[in-house]
Design an enzyme around this catalytic site. Structure first.
Site, PDB file in Angstrom:
ATOM      1  N   GLU A   1      -5.179  -4.500  10.869  1.00  0.00           N
ATOM      2  CA  GLU A   1      -4.146  -3.468  11.002  1.00  0.00           C
ATOM      3  C   GLU A   1      -4.423  -2.637  12.258  1.00  0.00           C
ATOM      4  O   GLU A   1      -5.216  -1.690  12.203  1.00  0.00           O
ATOM      5  CB  GLU A   1      -4.161  -2.546   9.780  1.00  0.00           C
ATOM      6  CG  GLU A   1      -3.896  -3.262   8.474  1.00  0.00           C
ATOM      7  CD  GLU A   1      -3.352  -2.302   7.425  1.00  0.00           C
ATOM      8  OE1 GLU A   1      -2.219  -2.513   6.992  1.00  0.00           O
ATOM      9  OE2 GLU A   1      -4.036  -1.330   7.077  1.00  0.00           O
TER      10      GLU A   1
ATOM     11  N   GLY B   1       2.580   2.732  10.617  1.00  0.00           N
ATOM     12  CA  GLY B   1       3.526   3.830  10.412  1.00  0.00           C
ATOM     13  C   GLY B   1       4.259   4.253  11.670  1.00  0.00           C
ATOM     14  O   GLY B   1       4.867   5.323  11.713  1.00  0.00           O
TER      15      GLY B   1
ATOM     16  N   SER C   1       3.573  -1.668  10.377  1.00  0.00           N
ATOM     17  CA  SER C   1       5.029  -1.708  10.611  1.00  0.00           C
ATOM     18  C   SER C   1       5.671  -3.051  10.276  1.00  0.00           C
ATOM     19  O   SER C   1       6.613  -3.480  10.948  1.00  0.00           O
ATOM     20  CB  SER C   1       5.367  -1.286  12.051  1.00  0.00           C
ATOM     21  OG  SER C   1       4.973   0.055  12.270  1.00  0.00           O
TER      22      SER C   1
ATOM     23  N   HIS D   1      -9.398   1.417   4.967  1.00  0.00           N
ATOM     24  CA  HIS D   1      -8.085   1.575   5.610  1.00  0.00           C
ATOM     25  C   HIS D   1      -8.219   2.553   6.786  1.00  0.00           C
ATOM     26  O   HIS D   1      -9.018   3.481   6.736  1.00  0.00           O
ATOM     27  CB  HIS D   1      -7.067   2.096   4.591  1.00  0.00           C
ATOM     28  CG  HIS D   1      -5.676   2.108   5.141  1.00  0.00           C
ATOM     29  ND1 HIS D   1      -5.204   3.149   5.906  1.00  0.00           N
ATOM     30  CD2 HIS D   1      -4.687   1.190   5.087  1.00  0.00           C
ATOM     31  CE1 HIS D   1      -3.958   2.867   6.281  1.00  0.00           C
ATOM     32  NE2 HIS D   1      -3.627   1.689   5.800  1.00  0.00           N
TER      33      HIS D   1
ATOM     34  N   ASN E   1       0.864  -1.171   0.000  1.00  0.00           N
ATOM     35  CA  ASN E   1       0.000   0.000   0.000  1.00  0.00           C
ATOM     36  C   ASN E   1       0.906   1.228   0.000  1.00  0.00           C
ATOM     37  O   ASN E   1       1.489   1.577   1.026  1.00  0.00           O
ATOM     38  CB  ASN E   1      -0.892  -0.031   1.256  1.00  0.00           C
ATOM     39  CG  ASN E   1      -1.685   1.244   1.425  1.00  0.00           C
ATOM     40  OD1 ASN E   1      -1.806   2.048   0.503  1.00  0.00           O
ATOM     41  ND2 ASN E   1      -2.236   1.433   2.621  1.00  0.00           N
TER      42      ASN E   1
ATOM     43  N   LYS F   1       0.117   4.295  -0.404  1.00  0.00           N
ATOM     44  CA  LYS F   1      -0.521   5.519   0.121  1.00  0.00           C
ATOM     45  C   LYS F   1      -0.258   6.688  -0.849  1.00  0.00           C
ATOM     46  O   LYS F   1      -0.183   6.459  -2.043  1.00  0.00           O
ATOM     47  CB  LYS F   1      -0.042   5.802   1.548  1.00  0.00           C
ATOM     48  CG  LYS F   1      -0.131   4.535   2.411  1.00  0.00           C
ATOM     49  CD  LYS F   1       0.067   4.788   3.862  1.00  0.00           C
ATOM     50  CE  LYS F   1      -0.025   3.459   4.620  1.00  0.00           C
ATOM     51  NZ  LYS F   1       0.049   3.611   6.058  1.00  0.00           N
TER      52      LYS F   1
ATOM     53  N   GLU G   1      -6.555   5.000   7.691  1.00  0.00           N
ATOM     54  CA  GLU G   1      -6.419   6.424   7.348  1.00  0.00           C
ATOM     55  C   GLU G   1      -7.699   6.949   6.708  1.00  0.00           C
ATOM     56  O   GLU G   1      -8.054   8.115   6.868  1.00  0.00           O
ATOM     57  CB  GLU G   1      -5.196   6.618   6.430  1.00  0.00           C
ATOM     58  CG  GLU G   1      -3.909   6.544   7.229  1.00  0.00           C
ATOM     59  CD  GLU G   1      -2.759   5.853   6.520  1.00  0.00           C
ATOM     60  OE1 GLU G   1      -2.758   5.792   5.284  1.00  0.00           O
ATOM     61  OE2 GLU G   1      -1.849   5.363   7.228  1.00  0.00           O
TER      62      GLU G   1
END
Ligand code: PGA
Length: 256
Positions: free
Chosen positions: A171, A177, A216, A100, A8, A10, A102
């Site tokens: 996730e 991240g 991560s 996701h 991904n 992003k 985000e």
């Protein structure tokens, strides 16, 4: 069921950078047939990536698919800034990442919108990866499994029978991240729970549904995570931006 190792990207990489990446990456994965690889570049690079991958596949055997990072659930219309499933189909996109963290936390996507996107993706022949995961506060309050259960039940509402055409990515928000991955034990606990839930929802027809771990993942922790029985692949963010690092993660999963 082969592992799925998905990238991904992003909001990273221009068209030029995407093509440069593929120049290095595609030859490196030529012999890796037992694992499925997916790359999700930004929308702007999908078309060029699709053409490049198709051309490469005409001459070489590589098990790589293209994914989108998001989509809207309507085919066309007055939805400024959105991308529809038929636009993705036209570019030979196979996968779409839905919900996701985000999208949920920065752009305010809620379970009902995510469910509409899931339904639309399945109806359009795209294979959605439904992302679920708890925040650090939810984990500290002991709510991890109830949050994951809510996201899963709501996200899959009405398409439970389509689970063989869907993958799930666990996730944890606190691991995305941050450099702090879930331990293999933490991942396994949730993956086992997710497996039993999708088994229940699909009435036992879930053997093609993979449960990916994301947050991560890197070439140092990939092997220990993939060793867990219910970890069927990865959704990789930052470590997928470098073709050599991403390749290393993939090969770590082969040696288990
Ligand atoms: P990360 O992102 O690997 O950079 O933690 C994972 C993801 O958001 O899918």
């Amino acid at each position: 069921m082969s592992y799925l190792i998905a990238a991904n990207w992003k909001m990273n990489k221009t068209v030029g950078e995407t093509l440069e990446y593929l120049d290095i990456f595609l030859p490196s994965i030529k012999d890796l047939k037992s694992v499925e690889i997916m790359i999700a570049p930004p929308f702007t690079a999908l078309s060029s990536a699709s053409i490049k991958i198709d051309a490469y596949k005409r001459e070489n055997e590589v098990n790589i698919k293209l994914g989108a990072q998001n989509m809207y659930y309507v085919e066309k219309g007055a939805f400024t800034g959105e991308i529809s499933p038929i636009m993705l189909n036209e570019l030979n996109v196979d996968y779409v990442i839905i919900g996701h963290s985000e999208r949920r936390h920065i752009f305010g996507e809620r379970d009902d919108l995510i469910n509409k996107k899931m339904i639309s993706a399945v109806e359009s022949g795209l294979r959605p990866i439904l992302c679920i995961g708890e925040t650090i506060e939810e984990r500290e309050q002991g709510k991890t499994l109830s949050v994951v259960e809510r996201q899963l039940r709501n996200g899959l509402s009405g398409i439970e029978k389509d689970l063989p055409f869907i993958d799930i990515a666990y996730e944890p928000v606190w691991a995305i991240g941050t450099g702090v991955n879930a331990t293999p034990e933490q991942a396994q606990e949730v993956h086992l729970f997710v497996r039993s839930l999708i088994n229940e929802l699909s009435k036992g027809n879930d053997s093609k549904t993979r449960i990916l771990y994301g947050g991560s993942v890197n070439d140092k922790n990939a092997r220990d995570l993939i060793k867990e029985k219910n970890v069927d692949g990865f959704l990789v963010g930052s470590a997928s931006l470098d073709p050599e690092k991403f390749y290393k993660i993939i090969t770590e999963t082969l040696e288990v």
